[in-house]
Design a protein around this motif. Structure first.
Motif, PDB file in Angstrom:
ATOM      1  N   SER A  34      75.565   9.018  65.041  1.00 35.01           N
ATOM      2  CA  SER A  34      76.417   7.830  65.223  1.00 35.01           C
ATOM      3  C   SER A  34      77.713   8.197  65.937  1.00 35.01           C
ATOM      4  O   SER A  34      78.141   7.507  66.870  1.00 35.01           O
ATOM      5  N   ALA A  35      78.335   9.286  65.496  1.00 36.19           N
ATOM      6  CA  ALA A  35      79.606   9.698  66.089  1.00 36.19           C
ATOM      7  C   ALA A  35      79.429  10.104  67.545  1.00 36.19           C
ATOM      8  O   ALA A  35      80.242   9.758  68.408  1.00 36.19           O
ATOM      9  N   VAL A  36      78.348  10.841  67.835  1.00 35.35           N
ATOM     10  CA  VAL A  36      78.123  11.291  69.217  1.00 35.35           C
ATOM     11  C   VAL A  36      77.831  10.099  70.123  1.00 35.35           C
ATOM     12  O   VAL A  36      78.343  10.014  71.244  1.00 35.35           O
ATOM     13  N   LEU A  37      77.030   9.155  69.637  1.00 36.52           N
ATOM     14  CA  LEU A  37      76.721   7.959  70.425  1.00 36.52           C
ATOM     15  C   LEU A  37      77.982   7.144  70.706  1.00 36.52           C
ATOM     16  O   LEU A  37      78.177   6.636  71.815  1.00 36.52           O
ATOM     17  N   SER A  38      78.845   7.013  69.705  1.00 37.49           N
ATOM     18  CA  SER A  38      80.076   6.246  69.879  1.00 37.49           C
ATOM     19  C   SER A  38      80.958   6.860  70.961  1.00 37.49           C
ATOM     20  O   SER A  38      81.494   6.158  71.828  1.00 37.49           O
ATOM     21  N   ILE A  39      81.104   8.183  70.926  1.00 39.97           N
ATOM     22  CA  ILE A  39      81.933   8.862  71.925  1.00 39.97           C
ATOM     23  C   ILE A  39      81.300   8.759  73.304  1.00 39.97           C
ATOM     24  O   ILE A  39      81.990   8.542  74.310  1.00 39.97           O
ATOM     25  N   TRP A  40      79.977   8.900  73.375  1.00 36.76           N
ATOM     26  CA  TRP A  40      79.268   8.780  74.655  1.00 36.76           C
ATOM     27  C   TRP A  40      79.525   7.410  75.296  1.00 36.76           C
ATOM     28  O   TRP A  40      79.816   7.305  76.485  1.00 36.76           O
ATOM     29  N   LEU A  41      79.453   6.348  74.482  1.00 35.30           N
ATOM     30  CA  LEU A  41      79.684   4.995  74.988  1.00 35.30           C
ATOM     31  C   LEU A  41      81.146   4.803  75.395  1.00 35.30           C
ATOM     32  O   LEU A  41      81.446   4.183  76.422  1.00 35.30           O
ATOM     33  N   GLN A  42      82.069   5.337  74.592  1.00 39.61           N
ATOM     34  CA  GLN A  42      83.496   5.200  74.907  1.00 39.61           C
ATOM     35  C   GLN A  42      83.833   5.871  76.231  1.00 39.61           C
ATOM     36  O   GLN A  42      84.644   5.365  77.012  1.00 39.61           O
ATOM     37  N   LYS A  43      83.200   7.030  76.493  1.00 48.76           N
ATOM     38  CA  LYS A  43      83.454   7.730  77.751  1.00 48.76           C
ATOM     39  C   LYS A  43      82.974   6.917  78.948  1.00 48.76           C
ATOM     40  O   LYS A  43      83.410   7.137  80.082  1.00 48.76           O
ATOM     41  N   GLN A  44      82.059   5.985  78.693  1.00 47.23           N
ATOM     42  CA  GLN A  44      81.571   5.107  79.759  1.00 47.23           C
ATOM     43  C   GLN A  44      82.217   3.726  79.691  1.00 47.23           C
ATOM     44  O   GLN A  44      81.697   2.760  80.236  1.00 47.23           O
ATOM     45  N   LYS A  45      83.378   3.669  78.995  1.00 45.20           N
ATOM     46  CA  LYS A  45      84.197   2.459  78.918  1.00 45.20           C
ATOM     47  C   LYS A  45      83.499   1.316  78.181  1.00 45.20           C
ATOM     48  O   LYS A  45      83.717   0.138  78.476  1.00 45.20           O
TER      49      LYS A  45
END
Length: 442
Positions: free
Chosen positions: A253-264
Motif C-alpha cells: 500500500s505504501a509503495v503504491l501510494s508513493i508511486w502514484l504521488q510521483k506521477q502527480k
C-alpha cells in the motif's frame, strides 16, 4: 509561561515579507502580537476574510482593520460572496487558503502564518479518527506544510494550548473578538468535539489534549520511516532490481501510494489501492486494469505496472489503418515505410517468406487476439502467442499481421520481433522467394 510563545515565534526563520492570517479571534491576535514584538525586521501583511455568516462578521472585519493600524501593518481583506454546495466549513477553508496564496504570490513571499494551536490539533485528529481515512491523516496538522511549489503554511502556535494562548492575551492586555458560533455545539462537528467531547476526555486525564498530540507526533514519525522504506522498494522496482510481486504485502500500500504521488496522482481512496494490490497478487491473471479516477487507470501486464489514460487503449487501431502492399513498391503508413518484394535485399530490416504460389500483394493490419497462425502442430491464436512470448498488453495493440492469398504469412509481435507462419517458412531444400522490408520514415 507566555515567554515560551515569544521564544517560539522569535526562533522562526522568516523572509522579508510574510502573510499573517488574522480573524480577530484570540489565537490570531496573539500570533500577530508575538510576531510584532519578536520580528521587527519583517514586513507583515495581515489577511482577513469576511464570511458574512454571522451578524458580528462586519464588526470583526472592523476590529482587524483597527489592529492593523495599531501595529502599522498592511491590511488585505476579502469578502466571501456566498455558500457553496456541501460543507460550509470546507468551502470556507478552500476560499481563504486560495486568498492567502494569491497574496503570497502578489507580495513575493513563500510564507503564510496561521494561528492553529494544540486544541485545534486534537480536534482535527479526533475528527479524522471518527470520519475514517488513512493512518497518515492521524498525524494531524504539520508545523510547516508546502501548499504549492512556492508557498508554505507555517503554524508557530501548534505546540501551545488554547489556555496558554488566552493567558498570553490577558497578560499582554490584548483585545480580541469572540465568535458566538463557537459556543454552539450543533453548529459544526468540530464545535461538538471542542465543547463536549474534549472537556469530557480531560475529566479522564487532564493532559488528554497533550497526549492526543503526542500520539499524532509519533504517527508522523512512523509515517516518515514508512515513506523512507517504501521509497527504497520503489527505487528497486524502477531499477529492475525487484518486481511488484517481490514487495512484501505489508509494504504494498505504501509503495503504491508513493508511486502514484510521483506521477502527480493524489487523494486515492484506500479501496482503490487495495484493488491494485489484489491485481498484483493474482498470479493467475497476467493482465488487468483498475480505474483510479476519471482520467487514469493502473494497468498490470505480467509483473509490470503502468499508469495510462483511460482513452489510450481506445486508440488501438485508429493510428494504423489496414492497407495493401503491392509488389516492389515502398509504401508509407504512419511513421513507417514497408515494401513487399521478390528481390532479395542485401541489407536493412526484413523477414523472408517462402510460398509455392505467387503473392503479388499483401494486406497489413493490426493483429486481433482471435487471429490464428500456423505452427507445426496446428494453429495458435494471437492471444496464446502473446502470452507465450510475454508481450505486454500495452504492446499488443502495436502488433501487425501480414496476409496474402487469404492466409496469415507472419506477425510482428513487437518492434523487430516477427513470427513467420510455419506454412511459409522455407524448407531445407528450398529458398525464400518473398521478403517484407521495413524502415522508419525520416
Amino acid at each position: 509561561m507566555t515567554q515560551n510563545i515569544l521564544d517560539q515565534v522569535q526562533a522562526l526563520q522568516l523572509p522579508d515579507k510574510v502573510i499573517v492570517a488574522v480573524s480577530g479571534g484570540v489565537d490570531s491576535v496573539v500570533l500577530l502580537d508575538a510576531l510584532i514584538k519578536t520580528q521587527p525586521q519583517v514586513e507583515f501583511i495581515v489577511a482577513h476574510v469576511n464570511y458574512h455568516l454571522r451578524p458580528q462578521s462586519d464588526n470583526d472585519a472592523h476590529f482587524v482593520a483597527e489592529i492593523a493600524k495599531k501595529y502599522h501593518v498592511v491590511l488585505r481583506k476579502v469578502d466571501w460572496q456566498g455558500i457553496d454546495q456541501g460543507s460550509v466549513e470546507e468551502a470556507a477553508r478552500d476560499f481563504r487558503y486560495c486568498f492567502f496564496e494569491e497574496l503570497a504570490n502578489e507580495y513575493a513571499t513563500n510564507t503564510i502564518l496561521v494561528a492553529h494551536h494544540a486544541n485545534d490539533q486534537a480536534e482535527t485528529i479526533l475528527l479524522k479518527l471518527v470520519r475514517g481515512g488513512k493512518l497518515s491523516q492521524l498525524s494531524g496538522m504539520q508545523p510547516t506544510r508546502q501548499v504549492s511549489k512556492t508557498v508554505q503554511i507555517v503554524r508557530p502556535l501548534l505546540p501551545f494550548s488554547k489556555q496558554r494562548i488566552k493567558l498570553y492575551a490577558q497578560q499582554h492586555r490584548l483585545e480580541w473578538c469572540e465568535d458566538s458560533t463557537n459556543a454552539d455545539s450543533a453548529y459544526t462537528p468540530r464545535n461538538l468535539i471542542r465543547l463536549e467531547i474534549l472537556p469530557r476526555l480531560t475529566t479522564i486525564n487532564h493532559k488528554a489534549i497533550e497526549h492526543i498530540n503526542q500520539t499524532a507526533s509519533q504517527i508522523m514519525q512512523q509515517e516518515q520511516m514508512i515513506t523512507m522504506q517504501a521509497t527504497q522498494y520503489l527505487d528497486d522496482i524502477m531499477q529492475s532490481q525487484k518486481s511488484w510481486g517481490d514487495i512484501p504485502e505489508i509494504w504494498l500500500s505504501a509503495v503504491l501510494s508513493i508511486w502514484l504521488q510521483k506521477q502527480k496522482i493524489f487523494n486515492i481512496k484506500q479501496v482503490q489501492i487495495d484493488n491494485v494490490k489484489q491485481l498484483i497478487q493474482n498470479t493467475h491473471k497476467t493482465y488487468g486494469m483498475i480505474q483510479i479516477n476519471h482520467q487514469y487507470q493502473v494497468v498490470k501486464s505480467y509483473q509490470n505496472l503502468t499508469l495510462e489514460s483511460r482513452l489510450q487503449n481506445s486508440k488501438s487501431s485508429l493510428d494504423f489503418p489496414e492497407f495493401m502492399l503491392k509488389l516492389n513498391q515502398w509504401q508509407i503508413n504512419g511513421h513507417m515505410q514497408f515494401q513487399w518484394t521478390n528481390q532479395k535485399p542485401l541489407s536493412g530490416r526484413f523477414i523472408a517468406v517462402h510460398s509455392d504460389h505467387d503473392i503479388d500483394q499483401v494486406t497489413m493490419r493490426r493483429a486481433k487476439t482471435s487471429d490464428k497462425i500456423a505452427i507445426k502442430s496446428g494453429h495458435k491464436t494471437m492471444k496464446r502467442l502473446f502470452i507465450d512470448n510475454k508481450v505486454a498488453h500495452d504492446e499488443r495493440h502495436q502488433s501487425l499481421i501480414i496476409e496474402g492469398n487469404g492466409q496469415i504469412l507472419a506477425v510482428r509481435l513487437r518492434d523487430d520481433h516477427w513470427r513467420i507462419s510455419d506454412d511459409f517458412i522455407a524448407k531445407q531444400d528450398s529458398q525464400p522467394n518473398y521478403w517484407l522490408l521495413w524502415r522508419i520514415e525520416e
